[in-house]
Design a protein around this motif. Structure first.
Motif, PDB file in Angstrom:
ATOM      1  N   ILE A  70       0.800  -1.216   0.000  1.00 52.49           N
ATOM      2  CA  ILE A  70       0.000   0.000   0.000  1.00 52.49           C
ATOM      3  C   ILE A  70       0.834   1.269   0.000  1.00 52.49           C
ATOM      4  O   ILE A  70       0.414   2.307  -0.526  1.00 52.49           O
ATOM      5  CB  ILE A  70      -0.981  -0.016   1.201  1.00 52.49           C
ATOM      6  CG1 ILE A  70      -2.123   0.972   0.977  1.00 52.49           C
ATOM      7  CG2 ILE A  70      -0.244   0.237   2.500  1.00 52.49           C
ATOM      8  CD1 ILE A  70      -3.016   0.596  -0.174  1.00 52.49           C
ATOM      9  N   ASP A  71       2.055   1.246   0.562  1.00 50.32           N
ATOM     10  CA  ASP A  71       2.879   2.459   0.624  1.00 50.32           C
ATOM     11  C   ASP A  71       3.999   2.466  -0.415  1.00 50.32           C
ATOM     12  O   ASP A  71       4.898   3.316  -0.358  1.00 50.32           O
ATOM     13  CB  ASP A  71       3.475   2.617   2.031  1.00 50.32           C
ATOM     14  CG  ASP A  71       4.359   1.430   2.427  1.00 50.32           C
ATOM     15  OD1 ASP A  71       4.263   0.371   1.779  1.00 50.32           O
ATOM     16  OD2 ASP A  71       5.138   1.574   3.386  1.00 50.32           O
ATOM     17  N   THR A  82      -7.966  -0.537  -1.153  1.00 54.33           N
ATOM     18  CA  THR A  82      -6.936   0.016  -0.306  1.00 54.33           C
ATOM     19  C   THR A  82      -7.298  -0.145   1.158  1.00 54.33           C
ATOM     20  O   THR A  82      -8.437  -0.376   1.524  1.00 54.33           O
ATOM     21  CB  THR A  82      -6.722   1.499  -0.615  1.00 54.33           C
ATOM     22  OG1 THR A  82      -7.974   2.162  -0.480  1.00 54.33           O
ATOM     23  CG2 THR A  82      -6.197   1.686  -2.011  1.00 54.33           C
ATOM     24  N   SER A  88      -7.823   6.487  -2.725  1.00 55.91           N
ATOM     25  CA  SER A  88      -7.073   7.714  -2.547  1.00 55.91           C
ATOM     26  C   SER A  88      -7.619   8.877  -3.346  1.00 55.91           C
ATOM     27  O   SER A  88      -7.159   9.984  -3.191  1.00 55.91           O
ATOM     28  CB  SER A  88      -5.612   7.461  -2.931  1.00 55.91           C
ATOM     29  OG  SER A  88      -5.541   7.025  -4.269  1.00 55.91           O
ATOM     30  N   ARG A 115       1.804  10.773  -7.008  1.00 56.02           N
ATOM     31  CA  ARG A 115       0.924   9.721  -6.510  1.00 56.02           C
ATOM     32  C   ARG A 115      -0.477   9.937  -7.067  1.00 56.02           C
ATOM     33  O   ARG A 115      -1.237  10.761  -6.568  1.00 56.02           O
ATOM     34  CB  ARG A 115       0.888   9.746  -4.984  1.00 56.02           C
ATOM     35  CG  ARG A 115       2.182   9.342  -4.314  1.00 56.02           C
ATOM     36  CD  ARG A 115       2.364   7.864  -4.263  1.00 56.02           C
ATOM     37  NE  ARG A 115       1.379   7.174  -3.479  1.00 56.02           N
ATOM     38  CZ  ARG A 115       1.622   6.031  -2.846  1.00 56.02           C
ATOM     39  NH1 ARG A 115       2.814   5.501  -2.886  1.00 56.02           N
ATOM     40  NH2 ARG A 115       0.665   5.424  -2.192  1.00 56.02           N
ATOM     41  N   GLU A 139      -0.216   4.798  -8.186  1.00 59.22           N
ATOM     42  CA  GLU A 139      -0.816   3.587  -7.626  1.00 59.22           C
ATOM     43  C   GLU A 139      -1.507   2.872  -8.782  1.00 59.22           C
ATOM     44  O   GLU A 139      -2.515   3.339  -9.299  1.00 59.22           O
ATOM     45  CB  GLU A 139      -1.830   3.938  -6.541  1.00 59.22           C
ATOM     46  CG  GLU A 139      -1.254   4.701  -5.372  1.00 59.22           C
ATOM     47  CD  GLU A 139      -2.332   5.121  -4.385  1.00 59.22           C
ATOM     48  OE1 GLU A 139      -3.360   4.418  -4.304  1.00 59.22           O
ATOM     49  OE2 GLU A 139      -2.159   6.147  -3.731  1.00 59.22           O
TER      50      GLU A 139
END
Length: 215
Positions: A70-71, A82, A88, A115, A139
């Motif tokens: 996830i990071d 997520t 997000s 991101r 992502e």
């Protein structure tokens, strides 16, 4: 009043359903490969890699499996929601519901970098403007991303992650245009894989790996 009396049923939480889906050995192995890519890019040290690999191999659901990624920019297990049940961005929310995300502009710049969420299907339409899509820290929802282009009199610049590859064979309508694939990744293995379809008229398309100061 009960559900039977009202004739209404509770709508299931789609994100919760995705998180709770069982995963196969092949999916666990795929995530371990992504973690290997992360350690090669300096995103993880050896201890973190070992800990996350153990977690991935023991994962039972997609939510548990995605937690180890996830990071990590650009590394997300396909179809996994997520952490915490919230995506997000609005783009991520639409993709979680199985919808194709559309990015449109006319006579202006269309830019995505840093991101941002990339679904499995993406439509990019721009006329009389410039398009810059940098996937290197995004992502990415799936190992294969289908990108449909509709570019007219527009320069399209694409940056893909270092371990990724592209397939440009689906660009069937090219007129007064130039294509420059600096990755030389066509036909080679790579994850994620970006499959481009659609048309480019009176413009250009360039694809490259990230380098300092490109955008």
């Amino acid at each position: 009043m009960s559900e039977a009396e009202t004739g209404e049923a509770k709508v299931p939480d789609e994100q919760e359903r995705l998180r709770n889906l069982r995963v196969s050995d092949a999916e666990r192995e795929h995530v371990v490969q992504l973690l290997q890519q992360a350690i090669g890019r300096g995103l993880l040290d050896l201890d973190e890699f070992t800990e996350r690999t153990d977690t991935a191999l023991a994962a039972r659901t997609r939510g548990e499996l995605n937690a180890v990624l996830i990071d990590l920019p650009g590394l997300v297990h396909p179809d996994a929601a997520t952490r915490g049940g919230h995506t997000s961005s609005p783009e991520a929310s639409r993709a979680a519901r199985g919808q194709r995300v559309e990015l449109r502009a006319h006579g202006s710049s269309l830019v995505r970098k840093g991101r941002w969420f990339v679904p499995a299907e993406l439509l990019v339409a721009n006329k009389y403007g410039e398009t810059k899509l940098d996937f290197s820290e995004a992502e990415i929802a799936a190992p294969v991303v289908h990108v449909e282009l509709d570019a007219k009199w527009s320069a399209v610049r694409i940056v893909i992650p270092e371990q990724a590859a592209v397939d440009l064979n689906g660009l069937t309508e090219l007129k007064w245009s130039a294509i420059d694939d600096k990755t030389n990744s066509a036909g080679k293995a790579g994850t994620p894989r970006f499959v481009f379809t659609g048309k480019v008229k009176g413009g250009s398309l360039s694809v490259r790996y990230p380098r300092r100061g490109w955008f």
